[in-house]
Design a protein around this motif. Structure first.
Motif, mmCIF file in Angstrom:
data_model
loop_
_atom_site.group_PDB
_atom_site.id
_atom_site.type_symbol
_atom_site.label_atom_id
_atom_site.label_comp_id
_atom_site.label_asym_id
_atom_site.label_seq_id
_atom_site.Cartn_x
_atom_site.Cartn_y
_atom_site.Cartn_z
ATOM 1 N N THR A 240 0.787 -1.235 0.000
ATOM 2 C CA THR A 240 0.000 0.000 0.000
ATOM 3 C C THR A 240 0.819 1.284 0.000
ATOM 4 O OG1 THR A 240 -1.893 -1.106 1.001
ATOM 5 C CG2 THR A 240 -1.774 1.282 1.266
ATOM 6 N N PRO A 241 1.859 1.440 0.837
ATOM 7 C CA PRO A 241 2.563 2.729 0.826
ATOM 8 C C PRO A 241 3.330 3.006 -0.455
ATOM 9 C CG PRO A 241 3.722 1.155 2.214
ATOM 10 C CD PRO A 241 2.406 0.532 1.855
ATOM 11 N N VAL A 242 3.611 1.959 -1.225
ATOM 12 C CA VAL A 242 4.418 2.147 -2.428
ATOM 13 C C VAL A 242 3.569 2.556 -3.628
ATOM 14 C CG1 VAL A 242 6.182 1.091 -3.903
ATOM 15 C CG2 VAL A 242 5.986 0.395 -1.521
ATOM 16 N N VAL A 243 2.263 2.290 -3.572
ATOM 17 C CA VAL A 243 1.411 2.529 -4.741
ATOM 18 C C VAL A 243 1.560 3.947 -5.298
ATOM 19 C CG1 VAL A 243 -0.972 2.667 -5.554
ATOM 20 C CG2 VAL A 243 -0.250 0.726 -4.168
ATOM 21 N N PRO A 244 1.432 5.012 -4.494
ATOM 22 C CA PRO A 244 1.498 6.354 -5.092
ATOM 23 C C PRO A 244 2.832 6.668 -5.762
ATOM 24 C CG PRO A 244 0.536 6.444 -2.894
ATOM 25 C CD PRO A 244 1.113 5.072 -3.053
ATOM 26 N N GLU A 257 4.843 18.901 -7.347
ATOM 27 C CA GLU A 257 4.521 17.480 -7.204
ATOM 28 C C GLU A 257 5.728 16.695 -6.703
ATOM 29 O OE1 GLU A 257 1.037 16.991 -10.618
ATOM 30 O OE2 GLU A 257 3.139 16.700 -11.151
ATOM 31 N N LYS A 258 6.899 17.025 -7.205
ATOM 32 C CA LYS A 258 8.114 16.351 -6.740
ATOM 33 C C LYS A 258 8.345 16.616 -5.254
ATOM 34 C CE LYS A 258 10.398 16.554 -11.250
ATOM 35 N NZ LYS A 258 11.494 17.190 -12.034
ATOM 36 N N ALA A 259 8.080 17.845 -4.829
ATOM 37 C CA ALA A 259 8.254 18.185 -3.415
ATOM 38 C C ALA A 259 7.251 17.434 -2.552
ATOM 39 C CB ALA A 259 8.103 19.694 -3.222
ATOM 40 N N GLU A 260 6.003 17.346 -3.012
ATOM 41 C CA GLU A 260 4.992 16.613 -2.253
ATOM 42 C C GLU A 260 5.338 15.131 -2.181
ATOM 43 O OE1 GLU A 260 0.139 16.213 -2.078
ATOM 44 O OE2 GLU A 260 1.147 16.022 -4.012
ATOM 45 N N GLN A 261 5.832 14.588 -3.276
ATOM 46 C CA GLN A 261 6.231 13.181 -3.275
ATOM 47 C C GLN A 261 7.357 12.940 -2.271
ATOM 48 O OE1 GLN A 261 8.231 11.727 -6.741
ATOM 49 N NE2 GLN A 261 7.689 9.608 -6.354
ATOM 50 N N LYS A 308 2.020 5.011 -16.909
ATOM 51 C CA LYS A 308 0.995 5.494 -17.837
ATOM 52 C C LYS A 308 -0.125 4.474 -18.006
ATOM 53 C CE LYS A 308 4.306 8.167 -20.586
ATOM 54 N NZ LYS A 308 5.004 8.258 -21.901
ATOM 55 N N ARG A 309 0.180 3.228 -17.717
ATOM 56 C CA ARG A 309 -0.776 2.135 -17.925
ATOM 57 C C ARG A 309 -1.277 1.564 -16.596
ATOM 58 N NH1 ARG A 309 2.991 2.716 -21.744
ATOM 59 N NH2 ARG A 309 2.328 2.513 -23.924
ATOM 60 N N THR A 310 -1.243 2.401 -15.550
ATOM 61 C CA THR A 310 -1.669 1.982 -14.220
ATOM 62 C C THR A 310 -2.931 2.736 -13.820
ATOM 63 O OG1 THR A 310 0.641 1.578 -13.600
ATOM 64 C CG2 THR A 310 -0.952 1.743 -11.813
ATOM 65 N N SER A 311 -3.873 2.035 -13.223
ATOM 66 C CA SER A 311 -5.122 2.661 -12.782
ATOM 67 C C SER A 311 -4.888 3.500 -11.527
ATOM 68 C CB SER A 311 -6.184 1.590 -12.533
ATOM 69 O OG SER A 311 -5.704 0.607 -11.634
ATOM 70 N N GLY A 312 -5.882 4.310 -11.150
ATOM 71 C CA GLY A 312 -5.651 5.341 -10.142
ATOM 72 C C GLY A 312 -6.235 5.107 -8.769
ATOM 73 N N GLU A 313 -6.810 3.929 -8.518
ATOM 74 C CA GLU A 313 -7.418 3.695 -7.204
ATOM 75 C C GLU A 313 -6.345 3.531 -6.122
ATOM 76 O OE1 GLU A 313 -5.634 0.260 -8.202
ATOM 77 O OE2 GLU A 313 -7.129 1.191 -9.502
ATOM 78 N N LEU A 314 -6.748 3.735 -4.878
ATOM 79 C CA LEU A 314 -5.908 3.463 -3.716
ATOM 80 C C LEU A 314 -6.552 2.348 -2.892
ATOM 81 C CD1 LEU A 314 -5.059 7.071 -2.466
ATOM 82 C CD2 LEU A 314 -3.430 5.416 -3.403
ATOM 83 N N PRO A 315 -5.759 1.489 -2.259
ATOM 84 C CA PRO A 315 -6.353 0.473 -1.382
ATOM 85 C C PRO A 315 -7.292 1.060 -0.338
ATOM 86 C CG PRO A 315 -4.066 -0.062 -1.799
ATOM 87 C CD PRO A 315 -4.304 1.298 -2.425
ATOM 88 N N LEU A 330 -3.086 12.026 -2.732
ATOM 89 C CA LEU A 330 -2.035 13.021 -2.889
ATOM 90 C C LEU A 330 -2.120 13.632 -4.281
ATOM 91 C CD1 LEU A 330 0.476 10.567 -1.360
ATOM 92 C CD2 LEU A 330 -0.038 12.766 -0.295
ATOM 93 N N SER A 331 -1.871 14.934 -4.368
ATOM 94 C CA SER A 331 -2.059 15.614 -5.651
ATOM 95 C C SER A 331 -1.049 15.163 -6.693
ATOM 96 C CB SER A 331 -1.980 17.131 -5.460
ATOM 97 O OG SER A 331 -0.718 17.521 -4.959
ATOM 98 N N PHE A 332 0.131 14.680 -6.280
ATOM 99 C CA PHE A 332 1.075 14.191 -7.280
ATOM 100 C C PHE A 332 0.632 12.850 -7.860
ATOM 101 C CE2 PHE A 332 2.933 12.028 -3.528
ATOM 102 C CZ PHE A 332 3.170 10.758 -4.031
ATOM 103 N N ASP A 333 -0.309 12.193 -7.172
ATOM 104 C CA ASP A 333 -0.735 10.855 -7.576
ATOM 105 C C ASP A 333 -2.070 10.852 -8.296
ATOM 106 O OD1 ASP A 333 -0.613 7.932 -7.563
ATOM 107 O OD2 ASP A 333 -2.172 8.032 -6.023
#
Length: 356
Positions: A240-244, A257-261, A308-315, A330-333
Protein backbone atom coordinates in the motif's frame (compact mmCIF):
# COMPACT_ATOMS: atom_id res chain seq x y z
CA UNK A 1 -7.33 -7.87 -25.97
CA UNK A 2 -5.46 -6.28 -28.82
CA UNK A 3 -1.79 -7.05 -29.30
CA UNK A 4 0.82 -4.75 -27.79
CA UNK A 5 0.28 -2.16 -25.07
CA UNK A 6 -1.06 0.81 -27.03
CA UNK A 7 0.39 4.30 -27.27
CA UNK A 8 -2.56 6.67 -26.76
CA UNK A 9 -4.56 7.46 -23.63
CA UNK A 10 -8.27 6.86 -24.14
CA UNK A 11 -10.18 10.09 -24.91
CA UNK A 12 -7.05 12.26 -24.84
CA UNK A 13 -6.72 14.87 -27.58
CA UNK A 14 -4.29 12.64 -29.47
CA UNK A 15 -6.65 9.68 -29.18
CA UNK A 16 -9.61 11.76 -30.37
CA UNK A 17 -7.65 13.02 -33.37
CA UNK A 18 -6.79 9.47 -34.40
CA UNK A 19 -10.36 8.29 -33.75
CA UNK A 20 -11.61 11.07 -36.00
CA UNK A 21 -9.46 9.83 -38.87
CA UNK A 22 -10.61 6.25 -38.35
CA UNK A 23 -14.28 7.22 -38.16
CA UNK A 24 -13.98 9.41 -41.22
CA UNK A 25 -12.57 6.55 -43.27
CA UNK A 26 -15.20 4.12 -41.97
CA UNK A 27 -18.04 6.52 -42.74
CA UNK A 28 -16.71 7.03 -46.26
CA UNK A 29 -16.54 3.26 -46.74
CA UNK A 30 -20.14 2.79 -45.57
CA UNK A 31 -21.56 6.01 -47.05
CA UNK A 32 -24.28 4.22 -48.97
CA UNK A 33 -25.56 2.39 -45.92
CA UNK A 34 -25.51 5.56 -43.81
CA UNK A 35 -27.55 7.67 -46.22
CA UNK A 36 -30.74 7.17 -44.20
CA UNK A 37 -29.13 7.51 -40.75
CA UNK A 38 -30.19 11.06 -39.99
CA UNK A 39 -28.43 13.07 -37.29
CA UNK A 40 -26.95 11.14 -34.36
CA UNK A 41 -24.68 12.43 -31.59
CA UNK A 42 -22.67 10.13 -29.30
CA UNK A 43 -20.60 11.13 -26.27
CA UNK A 44 -18.34 9.17 -23.90
CA UNK A 45 -17.03 10.56 -20.61
CA UNK A 46 -14.20 8.77 -18.81
CA UNK A 47 -13.82 9.75 -15.15
CA UNK A 48 -10.53 9.53 -13.23
CA UNK A 49 -8.04 9.74 -16.12
CA UNK A 50 -4.29 9.43 -15.44
CA UNK A 51 -3.04 12.15 -13.12
CA UNK A 52 0.17 12.77 -15.08
CA UNK A 53 -1.87 14.28 -17.92
CA UNK A 54 -3.09 17.06 -15.60
CA UNK A 55 -6.40 16.80 -17.45
CA UNK A 56 -8.72 17.20 -14.47
CA UNK A 57 -11.33 14.76 -13.25
CA UNK A 58 -12.45 13.44 -16.64
CA UNK A 59 -11.70 13.12 -20.33
CA UNK A 60 -14.45 13.04 -22.94
CA UNK A 61 -15.08 12.90 -26.66
CA UNK A 62 -18.10 13.08 -28.92
CA UNK A 63 -19.09 12.43 -32.52
CA UNK A 64 -21.79 14.01 -34.67
CA UNK A 65 -23.11 11.78 -37.46
CA UNK A 66 -25.15 13.33 -40.24
CA UNK A 67 -25.99 10.59 -42.70
CA UNK A 68 -22.78 9.77 -44.60
CA UNK A 69 -20.66 12.33 -42.72
CA UNK A 70 -19.12 12.59 -39.26
CA UNK A 71 -17.26 15.12 -37.13
CA UNK A 72 -15.32 14.13 -34.02
CA UNK A 73 -14.29 16.39 -31.15
CA UNK A 74 -12.77 16.31 -27.68
CA UNK A 75 -14.95 17.39 -24.77
CA UNK A 76 -18.16 16.56 -22.96
CA UNK A 77 -21.70 17.37 -24.08
CA UNK A 78 -24.79 17.62 -21.92
CA UNK A 79 -27.23 14.70 -22.05
CA UNK A 80 -29.70 16.96 -23.83
CA UNK A 81 -27.21 17.48 -26.67
CA UNK A 82 -26.69 13.74 -27.20
CA UNK A 83 -28.67 10.82 -28.49
CA UNK A 84 -26.45 8.58 -26.36
CA UNK A 85 -24.09 9.59 -23.56
CA UNK A 86 -22.07 7.00 -21.63
CA UNK A 87 -20.03 7.72 -18.49
CA UNK A 88 -17.74 5.37 -16.59
CA UNK A 89 -14.33 4.97 -14.99
CA UNK A 90 -11.40 5.77 -17.28
CA UNK A 91 -9.37 2.67 -16.44
CA UNK A 92 -12.29 0.34 -17.14
CA UNK A 93 -13.28 2.16 -20.33
CA UNK A 94 -9.65 1.99 -21.47
CA UNK A 95 -9.54 -1.76 -20.93
CA UNK A 96 -12.89 -2.27 -22.63
CA UNK A 97 -11.50 -0.25 -25.52
CA UNK A 98 -8.64 -2.76 -25.84
CA UNK A 99 -10.98 -5.66 -26.63
CA UNK A 100 -10.94 -6.57 -30.31
CA UNK A 101 -13.84 -8.17 -32.17
CA UNK A 102 -12.25 -9.12 -35.49
CA UNK A 103 -10.63 -12.54 -35.44
CA UNK A 104 -11.56 -13.20 -31.81
CA UNK A 105 -13.72 -15.92 -30.29
CA UNK A 106 -17.11 -14.25 -29.61
CA UNK A 107 -17.49 -16.15 -26.34
CA UNK A 108 -14.13 -14.89 -25.10
CA UNK A 109 -15.01 -11.35 -26.16
CA UNK A 110 -18.36 -11.51 -24.36
CA UNK A 111 -16.76 -12.88 -21.19
CA UNK A 112 -14.13 -10.13 -21.17
CA UNK A 113 -16.78 -7.46 -21.66
CA UNK A 114 -19.00 -8.90 -18.93
CA UNK A 115 -16.12 -9.00 -16.46
CA UNK A 116 -15.08 -5.40 -17.08
CA UNK A 117 -18.58 -3.98 -17.22
CA UNK A 118 -19.15 -5.10 -13.63
CA UNK A 119 -16.21 -3.09 -12.37
CA UNK A 120 -17.39 0.44 -13.17
CA UNK A 121 -20.40 2.43 -12.19
CA UNK A 122 -22.13 3.55 -15.38
CA UNK A 123 -24.36 6.46 -16.26
CA UNK A 124 -26.11 6.00 -19.59
CA UNK A 125 -28.43 8.62 -21.02
CA UNK A 126 -30.40 7.99 -24.19
CA UNK A 127 -29.96 5.41 -26.92
CA UNK A 128 -29.32 5.11 -30.63
CA UNK A 129 -31.52 3.31 -33.14
CA UNK A 130 -30.45 -0.06 -34.46
CA UNK A 131 -28.71 0.63 -37.74
CA UNK A 132 -26.48 -1.98 -39.42
CA UNK A 133 -24.18 0.48 -41.18
CA UNK A 134 -23.69 2.58 -38.04
CA UNK A 135 -22.94 -0.59 -36.06
CA UNK A 136 -20.31 -1.56 -38.65
CA UNK A 137 -18.73 1.89 -38.47
CA UNK A 138 -18.54 1.84 -34.67
CA UNK A 139 -17.09 -1.66 -34.66
CA UNK A 140 -14.44 -0.55 -37.16
CA UNK A 141 -13.58 2.33 -34.85
CA UNK A 142 -13.37 0.07 -31.82
CA UNK A 143 -11.09 -2.49 -33.47
CA UNK A 144 -8.79 0.11 -35.02
CA UNK A 145 -8.41 2.04 -31.76
CA UNK A 146 -7.95 -1.14 -29.68
CA UNK A 147 -4.39 -1.36 -30.98
CA UNK A 148 -3.67 2.27 -30.10
CA UNK A 149 -5.42 2.58 -26.73
CA UNK A 150 -3.27 2.11 -23.64
CA UNK A 151 -4.69 -0.28 -21.04
CA UNK A 152 -4.79 0.72 -17.37
CA UNK A 153 -4.31 -2.14 -14.93
CA UNK A 154 -4.06 -2.30 -11.15
CA UNK A 155 -0.47 -1.89 -10.00
CA UNK A 156 1.60 -5.10 -9.76
CA UNK A 157 -1.19 -7.46 -10.85
CA UNK A 158 -0.46 -10.13 -13.50
CA UNK A 159 -2.18 -8.04 -16.19
CA UNK A 160 -0.03 -5.05 -15.25
CA UNK A 161 3.04 -7.27 -15.44
CA UNK A 162 2.04 -8.23 -18.99
CA UNK A 163 2.81 -4.62 -19.97
CA UNK A 164 6.23 -4.87 -18.32
CA UNK A 165 6.84 -8.11 -20.21
CA UNK A 166 6.06 -6.46 -23.53
CA UNK A 167 8.30 -3.45 -22.87
CA UNK A 168 11.28 -5.39 -21.55
CA UNK A 169 11.19 -8.28 -24.02
CA UNK A 170 10.75 -5.96 -27.00
CA UNK A 171 13.68 -3.78 -26.00
CA UNK A 172 15.88 -6.74 -25.05
CA UNK A 173 15.41 -8.31 -28.48
CA UNK A 174 16.14 -5.10 -30.37
CA UNK A 175 19.33 -4.68 -32.35
CA UNK A 176 20.31 -1.79 -30.10
CA UNK A 177 20.46 -3.85 -26.89
CA UNK A 178 20.61 -7.58 -27.72
CA UNK A 179 24.37 -7.85 -28.17
CA UNK A 180 25.11 -6.08 -24.89
CA UNK A 181 23.26 -8.64 -22.75
CA UNK A 182 24.33 -11.86 -24.48
CA UNK A 183 26.69 -12.83 -21.64
CA UNK A 184 24.64 -11.54 -18.70
CA UNK A 185 22.98 -13.76 -16.10
CA UNK A 186 21.01 -11.65 -13.64
CA UNK A 187 17.69 -11.73 -11.77
CA UNK A 188 15.79 -8.64 -10.64
CA UNK A 189 12.65 -8.89 -8.50
CA UNK A 190 10.09 -6.68 -6.79
CA UNK A 191 7.71 -8.26 -4.29
CA UNK A 192 4.97 -6.64 -2.23
CA UNK A 193 3.05 -8.10 0.68
CA UNK A 194 -0.27 -7.26 2.36
CA UNK A 195 -1.96 -6.77 -0.99
CA UNK A 196 -5.55 -5.48 -1.28
CA UNK A 197 -8.10 -8.25 -1.75
CA UNK A 198 -9.92 -6.50 -4.60
CA UNK A 199 -6.75 -6.95 -6.68
CA UNK A 200 -5.30 -10.12 -5.13
CA UNK A 201 -8.35 -12.05 -3.91
CA UNK A 202 -6.29 -15.06 -2.83
CA UNK A 203 -3.93 -12.92 -0.76
CA UNK A 204 -0.98 -13.53 -3.09
CA UNK A 205 1.98 -11.19 -3.05
CA UNK A 206 2.14 -8.67 -5.86
CA UNK A 207 5.19 -7.96 -7.93
CA UNK A 208 7.23 -9.02 -10.90
CA UNK A 209 10.63 -10.38 -11.78
CA UNK A 210 13.02 -10.18 -14.69
CA UNK A 211 15.67 -12.78 -15.42
CA UNK A 212 18.29 -12.38 -18.11
CA UNK A 213 20.13 -15.59 -19.02
CA UNK A 214 22.72 -15.01 -21.74
CA UNK A 215 20.45 -12.61 -23.56
CA UNK A 216 17.23 -14.56 -23.09
CA UNK A 217 14.92 -12.38 -21.00
CA UNK A 218 11.95 -13.70 -19.04
CA UNK A 219 9.44 -11.51 -17.19
CA UNK A 220 7.09 -13.11 -14.66
CA UNK A 221 4.36 -12.00 -12.27
CA UNK A 222 4.53 -12.41 -8.51
CA UNK A 223 7.57 -13.36 -6.41
CA UNK A 224 10.69 -14.78 -8.04
CA UNK A 225 10.15 -18.58 -8.28
CA UNK A 226 12.04 -20.71 -5.79
CA UNK A 227 14.07 -22.38 -8.51
CA UNK A 228 15.44 -19.04 -9.72
CA UNK A 229 16.38 -17.65 -6.32
CA UNK A 230 18.30 -15.94 -4.91
CA UNK A 231 17.56 -12.67 -6.67
CA UNK A 232 20.50 -10.46 -7.53
CA UNK A 233 18.44 -7.35 -6.76
CA UNK A 234 15.32 -7.60 -4.61
CA UNK A 235 12.94 -4.82 -3.64
CA UNK A 236 10.51 -6.14 -1.04
CA UNK A 237 7.97 -4.41 1.12
CA UNK A 238 4.37 -3.61 1.94
CA UNK A 239 2.14 -2.94 -1.07
CA UNK A 240 0.00 0.00 0.00
CA UNK A 241 2.56 2.73 0.83
CA UNK A 242 4.42 2.15 -2.43
CA UNK A 243 1.41 2.53 -4.74
CA UNK A 244 1.50 6.35 -5.09
CA UNK A 245 5.24 6.49 -5.79
CA UNK A 246 5.14 3.33 -7.87
CA UNK A 247 2.94 4.88 -10.55
CA UNK A 248 4.39 8.37 -11.01
CA UNK A 249 5.31 9.48 -14.51
CA UNK A 250 8.51 11.20 -13.50
CA UNK A 251 8.98 12.97 -16.83
CA UNK A 252 5.65 14.77 -16.38
CA UNK A 253 5.92 15.76 -12.70
CA UNK A 254 5.93 19.42 -11.75
CA UNK A 255 8.29 20.80 -9.11
CA UNK A 256 5.49 21.09 -6.50
CA UNK A 257 4.52 17.48 -7.20
CA UNK A 258 8.11 16.35 -6.74
CA UNK A 259 8.25 18.19 -3.41
CA UNK A 260 4.99 16.61 -2.25
CA UNK A 261 6.23 13.18 -3.27
CA UNK A 262 9.42 13.69 -1.27
CA UNK A 263 7.40 14.70 1.80
CA UNK A 264 5.15 11.66 1.42
CA UNK A 265 8.10 9.31 1.00
CA UNK A 266 9.74 10.55 4.20
CA UNK A 267 6.52 10.10 6.18
CA UNK A 268 5.29 6.84 4.65
CA UNK A 269 8.60 4.99 4.61
CA UNK A 270 9.65 5.66 8.20
CA UNK A 271 10.92 2.68 10.15
CA UNK A 272 8.18 0.82 11.97
CA UNK A 273 8.32 1.39 15.73
CA UNK A 274 7.53 -2.25 16.44
CA UNK A 275 10.20 -3.75 14.18
CA UNK A 276 12.68 -0.97 13.54
CA UNK A 277 12.45 -1.80 9.83
CA UNK A 278 11.18 0.40 6.98
CA UNK A 279 8.11 -0.83 5.06
CA UNK A 280 10.24 -1.30 1.93
CA UNK A 281 13.86 -2.31 1.47
CA UNK A 282 16.24 -3.19 -1.35
CA UNK A 283 18.86 -5.91 -1.01
CA UNK A 284 21.09 -8.18 -3.08
CA UNK A 285 20.36 -11.68 -1.73
CA UNK A 286 22.87 -13.28 -4.10
CA UNK A 287 25.56 -10.77 -3.25
CA UNK A 288 26.08 -10.08 -6.94
CA UNK A 289 25.37 -6.39 -6.46
CA UNK A 290 24.05 -3.76 -8.86
CA UNK A 291 22.46 -4.63 -12.18
CA UNK A 292 24.87 -4.60 -15.13
CA UNK A 293 24.71 -1.35 -17.05
CA UNK A 294 23.79 -3.06 -20.32
CA UNK A 295 20.71 -4.63 -18.74
CA UNK A 296 19.82 -1.50 -16.78
CA UNK A 297 19.68 0.49 -20.02
CA UNK A 298 16.85 -1.72 -21.22
CA UNK A 299 14.81 -0.90 -18.12
CA UNK A 300 15.26 2.89 -18.24
CA UNK A 301 11.75 3.72 -19.59
CA UNK A 302 10.00 0.94 -17.67
CA UNK A 303 8.78 2.93 -14.65
CA UNK A 304 7.20 5.78 -16.60
CA UNK A 305 5.72 3.58 -19.32
CA UNK A 306 4.14 1.26 -16.76
CA UNK A 307 2.83 4.21 -14.77
CA UNK A 308 1.00 5.49 -17.84
CA UNK A 309 -0.78 2.13 -17.92
CA UNK A 310 -1.67 1.98 -14.22
CA UNK A 311 -5.12 2.66 -12.78
CA UNK A 312 -5.65 5.34 -10.14
CA UNK A 313 -7.42 3.69 -7.20
CA UNK A 314 -5.91 3.46 -3.72
CA UNK A 315 -6.35 0.47 -1.38
CA UNK A 316 -7.82 2.88 1.18
CA UNK A 317 -10.70 3.62 -1.20
CA UNK A 318 -12.10 0.13 -0.66
CA UNK A 319 -10.40 -1.27 2.45
CA UNK A 320 -10.81 0.48 5.79
CA UNK A 321 -7.81 -0.90 7.68
CA UNK A 322 -5.13 1.19 5.95
CA UNK A 323 -2.72 3.22 8.09
CA UNK A 324 -3.53 6.96 8.00
CA UNK A 325 -0.09 7.81 6.61
CA UNK A 326 -0.83 5.58 3.61
CA UNK A 327 -4.48 6.45 3.11
CA UNK A 328 -4.72 10.09 2.05
CA UNK A 329 -4.94 10.92 -1.67
CA UNK A 330 -2.03 13.02 -2.89
CA UNK A 331 -2.06 15.61 -5.65
CA UNK A 332 1.07 14.19 -7.28
CA UNK A 333 -0.73 10.86 -7.58
CA UNK A 334 -4.25 11.81 -8.63
CA UNK A 335 -6.49 14.77 -9.38
CA UNK A 336 -8.42 16.45 -6.57
CA UNK A 337 -11.62 15.57 -8.40
CA UNK A 338 -10.90 11.84 -8.47
CA UNK A 339 -14.06 9.96 -7.49
CA UNK A 340 -13.54 6.40 -6.17
CA UNK A 341 -17.24 5.63 -6.56
CA UNK A 342 -16.79 5.16 -10.31
CA UNK A 343 -15.10 1.85 -9.48
CA UNK A 344 -16.94 -0.99 -7.73
CA UNK A 345 -14.03 -2.65 -5.99
CA UNK A 346 -15.98 -2.58 -2.75
CA UNK A 347 -18.30 -5.14 -4.40
CA UNK A 348 -16.16 -7.01 -6.93
CA UNK A 349 -12.53 -7.98 -7.34
CA UNK A 350 -10.72 -7.10 -10.57
CA UNK A 351 -11.78 -10.43 -12.07
CA UNK A 352 -15.45 -9.57 -11.69
CA UNK A 353 -16.05 -11.96 -8.80
CA UNK A 354 -18.09 -10.78 -5.79
CA UNK A 355 -15.97 -9.94 -2.78
CA UNK A 356 -16.63 -12.14 0.20
Amino acid sequence: MADGIGDLTFASEEWVAQAGQVLGAAVEKHAGGLADLGRITLCEVAHNPPAYLHAGASLAWHAHFGGPSVSVHAGELSPEACDLKIQGDHSIMSNLGRIRFHGRDPKVVAAAQARLQKLSRWEIDGSVPEHPALAAVLRSLHDAMAERTMPRFVWMTPEWVSCARHIVSTRAASEKYADGIKNIVYAFAEEFTDTPRYAFPDGAHGGFWIRCDHGEVTVGAGPLPEGLQPADTLTKGVYTPVVPVGRTVNAAMTDPEKAEQADYTRAAFRREESTGEPPVSQTSPSGKGPMPRELARILVPLHDELSKRTSGELPADYDLDVKPAWALPLSFDRDAGYDPSWLRYDEFDIYGEPRG
